[in-house]
Enzyme design. Structure first.
Site, PDB file in Angstrom:
ATOM      1  N   ASP A   5      -9.649  -4.247  -6.118  1.00 59.52           N
ATOM      2  CA  ASP A   5      -9.131  -3.526  -4.958  1.00 59.52           C
ATOM      3  C   ASP A   5      -9.753  -2.133  -4.958  1.00 59.52           C
ATOM      4  O   ASP A   5      -9.499  -1.331  -5.854  1.00 59.52           O
ATOM      5  CB  ASP A   5      -7.600  -3.447  -5.055  1.00 59.52           C
ATOM      6  CG  ASP A   5      -6.970  -2.723  -3.870  1.00 59.52           C
ATOM      7  OD1 ASP A   5      -7.719  -2.134  -3.062  1.00 59.52           O
ATOM      8  OD2 ASP A   5      -5.732  -2.744  -3.762  1.00 59.52           O
ATOM      9  N   HIS A  53      -7.618  -5.203  -0.586  1.00 56.18           N
ATOM     10  CA  HIS A  53      -6.409  -4.402  -0.657  1.00 56.18           C
ATOM     11  C   HIS A  53      -5.223  -5.132  -0.030  1.00 56.18           C
ATOM     12  O   HIS A  53      -4.117  -4.624  -0.058  1.00 56.18           O
ATOM     13  CB  HIS A  53      -6.668  -3.076   0.074  1.00 56.18           C
ATOM     14  CG  HIS A  53      -5.564  -2.083  -0.070  1.00 56.18           C
ATOM     15  ND1 HIS A  53      -5.086  -1.662  -1.288  1.00 56.18           N
ATOM     16  CD2 HIS A  53      -4.828  -1.425   0.861  1.00 56.18           C
ATOM     17  CE1 HIS A  53      -4.121  -0.771  -1.105  1.00 56.18           C
ATOM     18  NE2 HIS A  53      -3.942  -0.620   0.192  1.00 56.18           N
ATOM     19  N   SER A 108       0.835  -1.192   0.000  1.00 57.47           N
ATOM     20  CA  SER A 108       0.000   0.000   0.000  1.00 57.47           C
ATOM     21  C   SER A 108       0.884   1.262   0.000  1.00 57.47           C
ATOM     22  O   SER A 108       1.761   1.377  -0.839  1.00 57.47           O
ATOM     23  CB  SER A 108      -0.938  -0.045   1.221  1.00 57.47           C
ATOM     24  OG  SER A 108      -1.922   0.924   1.116  1.00 57.47           O
TER      25      SER A 108
END
Lengths: 267, 443
Positions: free
Chosen positions: A217, A245, A95
């Site tokens: 996602d 995610h 991320s």
């Protein structure tokens, strides 16, 4: 300064194995990697840490000034690499950490030899001709969600997590990760993450890079994965048949396989 | 629970039929109906979040039809965008890691843009092999609770703001106080500097004369109205004065300053005491009374010259000032009358009369302001020290030196305590005894 203690650095795998650094994103700590570590650690030296302000890091080392910019987190990465004397490590960032890795590789090029960007997004908010998936108001809403949950979180969640009978050690760690996180720190990290714009930094990436995106996602949609891949000439894009995610949790085997394949090719 | 019998007639009660109806309804409350019409929302999803089952209660809350939900959307799709982000960054990872979550505050999207605050609990159902199969979720309507929490948050923020405001106000008050203290200290410094300019810092040494002075200021932060000086006129001649201007504070200080420097300048021009006071009278009258702002002072001005025998010849004049006290070496003491002297500065061309005396060795001349004679004494502080008491003091302390007289008077004044409520200046000039002339007390 005791960097290992400050960033709660943990190491697994053979001492002489090639080094892989696993970096968590916003919302969690290094426990996010627990499902991929066992396989990776069979052959690789796996380094994990918590950013200052997350998990079991030293909260007294946190300052709003430093951690209001992604560069502050990148400095954590560089300092951990220096502390461990790493060279040409493979940095796996999940991320927002994918972008933090880009900044760290630019700061310490000899320390980081390759990047794995898991569900990356250089810009979460829509812009002219760019679709990040969110509006500024959406981010405010997330901050609200954070706020409302810290009310119930400590009271309602702590006993549940602490009382997890099967995995008491996990409960302890999670309590630290999720319950003890200072709401003010979480808010700063959330703002820094979701209001950042690192699109211009992508062009500086020259090391071999693997972009791992999920098929579905909501935080980092496919367009964003394509954007990152296009912006980094030395990158390869792999779309994992995973939802959400956090592929390292929802599809740990596939994720691990993709990372291992990339690592093998680096040799 | 087992209900005996079954024949309503055997029970024989009128309430039996309604009890039976309730019991029948309970039996008919199938698990399916319990699920569908439960007072909370239920849904089950695949591990990727795709909704596999949802109860009617939740569909009603959200205003959705079963067909548009089941198999078509994921749980996160039912959340607001902020909730979706929270779900992806916190909820889903935590659920994956520990298999269970309870009481997470989220907001769901209902038709028409309405938002439904909910509390969500989820548990992962595992298959016989330990693989996670699906996620079961219950959803509670938390509108009231959320409103309450938001009220709490609002109040807590208000309290926080109020506290910050109070802190700020306190800091400001402290700053103001420090500033005021600094101002006061600066003013006190300025006043002290000004006060020092009104009286000499030390008396000059006068050959053949012993001198002593004492100045008592009634209030440390107010300028005194008394003044004195002793200075050379050249050729072995000296001039002295002591007086009291009307009023106090800065205006009195300005009057004192004018008086002091006028006296010094006039004395250099013509030291004759009556002439000096006339000059002062003219100056003060022109400066103040002529402009409709009468200000005045009382003062004794005098000169000292020395005889061949070492005696001090004193010539002095008074403008409305209490008479000087002469203490003789033989133990006598008397006031030196200065009749006719009027307040200086009130009338134009005032005249002053001259008084003279000779100070032999052992004699002392004492000048004082009325702060001394008007000090309030006695147990109730209602009587004044007075001229008589001062005369008695003088007779008691005659045949001592000028410093000893001032020292004794200072001690006396300390005894007055708060009865001494005005400025008081004392100046004593004495001719020392000859070293060969022992004092009576030392015999």
């Amino acid at each position: 300064m005791d960097i290992r203690g400050r960033n709660n650095v943990t190491v697994a795998g053979p001492v002489d194995g090639p080094v892989v650094v696993l970096a968590h994103g916003f919302g969690c700590d290094q426990n996010m990697w627990r499902l991929v570590v066992p396989v990776l650690a069979e052959r690789y030296r796996v380094v994990m840490f918590d950013y200052v302000g997350a998990g079991r890091s030293d909260l007294s080392a946190w300052s709003a000034e430093r951690y209001s910019a992604l560069d502050g987190y990148a400095q954590d990465v560089v300092e951990v690499c220096e502390e461990l004397g790493l060279r040409d490590a493979v940095f796996v960032g999940h991320s927002v950490s994918a972008m933090i890795g880009v900044l760290a590789a630019r700061r310490a090029p000899r320390r980081i030899g390759a990047l794995v960007m898991v569900a990356p997004s250089p810009r979460y908010i829509d812009d002219d001709g760019y679709r990040g998936g969110f509006s500024a108001e959406d981010i405010d809403e997330l901050l609200e969600s954070l706020e409302s949950n810290y009310l119930g979180w400590s009271a309602a969640m702590a006993p549940v997590i602490m009382g997890n009978p099967e995995r008491p050690e996990l409960g302890q760690e999670l309590a630290n990760s999720f319950c003890a996180t200072d709401p003010d720190i979480a808010r700063v990290f959330a703002r820094t993450t979701f209001l950042s714009d690192s699109r211009q930094d992508l062009k500086d990436v020259t090391v071999p890079t693997l972009v791992l995106e999920c098929a579905q996602d909501v935080i980092a949609p496919r367009e964003v994965g394509a954007f990152v891949h296009a912006a980094i000439p030395s990158s390869r894009l792999v779309t994992l048949p995973a939802t959400g995610h956090c592929p390292q949790l929802s599809a740990p085997e596939t994720t691990t396989d993709a990372i291992l394949e990339f690592l093998r090719e680096l040799r | 629970m087992c209900r005996p019998g079954g024949d309503p007639e055997q029970v024989g009660s009128g309430d039996a039929s309604s009890e039976d109806a309730a019991f029948a309804a309970l039996l008919e409350d199938s698990a399916e109906d319990l699920y569908d019409s439960a007072p909370c929302g239920y849904l089950s999803t695949l591990m990727d979040g795709t909704i596999a089952k949802i109860n009617t209660t939740l569909l009603k809350w959200l205003g959705l039809e079963r067909e548009e939900v089941v198999g078509a959307v994921r749980f996160a799709d039912l959340l607001t965008v902020g909730g979706k982000l929270y779900h992806e960054t916190h909820f889903a990872p935590l659920l994956r890691m520990q298999g269970e979550l309870r009481g997470i505050a989220l907001e769901m999207k209902a038709v028409g843009g309405r938002r439904l605050p909910v509390l969500v609990s989820s548990v992962v159902k595992h298959g016989s092999g330990g693989d996670p199969l699906l996620i079961r979720t219950t959803v509670f309507d938390a509108s009231d609770r959320r409103a309450y929490e938001q009220e709490l948050l609002r109040r807590s923020k208000e309290a926080e703001l109020a506290r910050a405001e109070a802190d700020r106000a306190r800091a400001q008050a402290e700053e103001t106080r420090l500033q005021a203290e600094a101002d006061r200290a600066r003013l006190a410094d300025a006043l002290a500097a000004l006060q020092q300019s009104l009286v000499p810092s030390a008396l000059p040494a006068v050959p053949g004369l012993e001198t002593a002075v004492h100045y008592h200021t009634a209030s440390p932060d107010r300028l005194g109205g008394d003044f004195y000086d002793l200075f050379s006129l050249g050729d072995g001649r000296w001039a002295f004065f002591l007086g009291d201007v009307c009023g106090k504070g800065p205006q009195a200080a300005s009057l004192t300053s004018l008086t002091r420097y006028t006296l010094r300048a006039a004395a250099l021009h013509d030291p004759e005491p009556t002439a000096v006071l006339s000059v002062l009278d003219t100056v003060l009258h022109d400066r103040y009374a002529a402009g409709g702002d009468p200000r005045y002072c009382t003062v004794i001005f005098g000169t000292v010259t020395f005889t061949e025998r070492g005696e001090a010849a004193v010539r002095l004049a008074s403008g409305g000032h209490p008479p000087a006290l002469v203490m003789r070496a033989d133990g006598q003491a008397d006031y030196l009358p200065t009749p006719g002297g009027v307040l200086v500065g009130i009338v134009p061309a005032a005249t002053f009369t001259l008084a003279q005396t000779i100070l032999a060795p052992g004699d002392t001349l004492l000048l004082y302001t009325d702060g001394l004679t008007e000090a309030r004494t006695g147990p109730t502080r209602q009587s004044l020290f007075g001229d008589e008491a001062l005369l008695a003091f003088g007779r008691g302390h005659a045949s001592t030196s000028a410093p000893e007289v001032i020292s004794a008077l200072t001690g006396l004044m300390e005894g007055f305590g708060d009865g001494l409520d005005d400025d008081t200046a004392l100046l004593a000039l004495g001719v020392p005894r000859h070293p060969s002339d022992p004092r009576p007390g030392n015999e």
